[in-house]
Design an enzyme around this catalytic site. Structure first.
Site: not given
Length: 233
Positions: A73, A131, A135, A141
């Protein structure tokens, strides 16, 4: 099948294990830019790398006529270019913001709920994603896919933005916390109640399995696809 893994981080290693368990051969495990030589003639490439190198990685594979499954992403402004390259080279490309079966069912549920809520003015809408701290992109995404599903089905919204919903801009809260694999929530709030749909991943195995299933499905196909095609949603 012969599978090449481009990007060999956390996801790449889990995909490696699942591909082998499903009887496939992993012919390349690359952290560097793929070439005709180091890819070792695979049937398909599964690409989970970094936003800054994803475009070049995918482009190199497609230009060698190899179909690509990509879960990276944070680079999607160039996705139309990649889709054109796939067509020009008569091969296949499939991007998934999330390959989990549960998440793709969640996407369908989200779009249905957005359609139901489009004429109900009492409710505001807000998204939240959580998350792990490693990340690199925000929002995720998956959260962007959820937002786009709402925008497509609810004319109240024209675009998404980070933080609070404001008028026609649908808000996404992006939270980074410990080792959370991924939690996504969609809220509809009024003065009297709240409707929430939520997907919580317990580990990364579901994402990895979905990517391998997509790789199995895309072999010998040409064109651009999504997980909706793979799952018949």
């Amino acid at each position: 099948m012969k599978i090449a893994l481009v990007g060999y981080g956390r996801m790449g290693k889990i995909i490696d294990e699942i591909a082998l368990k499903r009887g496939h051969e992993v012919v390349a495990r690359l952290k560097q830019t793929p070439t005709a030589e180091n890819l070792n003639n695979p049937d398909v490439v599964i690409e989970f790398s970094l936003p800054e190198v994803a475009f070049d990685n995918i482009k190199a594979c497609l230009e060698n006529g190899i179909p690509v499954i990509s879960g990276t992403t944070g680079w999607l402004e160039r996705k139309p270019e990649i889709e054109n390259i796939a067509v020009q080279n008569e091969t296949a490309f499939l991007y998934g913001s999330n390959f989990s079966l549960g998440v793709n069912l969640f996407f369908a549920l989200n779009e249905k709920l957005a359609d139901l809520m489009k004429n109900v003015d009492a409710y505001s809408c807000q998204l939240e994603e959580i998350h792990h701290i490693h990340k690199l992109d925000a929002p995720s995404g998956t959260a962007i896919s959820l937002a786009e599903g709402i925008i497509k089905n609810n004319p109240k919204f024209e675009a998404w933005k980070l933080e609070d919903t404001q008028e026609k801009q649908l808000g996404i809260f992006a939270i980074r916390e410990d080792e959370v694999p991924g939690t996504h929530s969609v809220y509809y709030r009024s003065e009297v109640d709240e409707i929430e749909i939520k997907h919580t991943a317990h580990n990364r195995n579901g994402f990895a399995l979905g990517a391998v299933v997509a790789a199995e499905w895309i072999k010998d196909k040409k064109g651009n696809f999504t997980m909706k095609d793979v799952l018949g949603l």
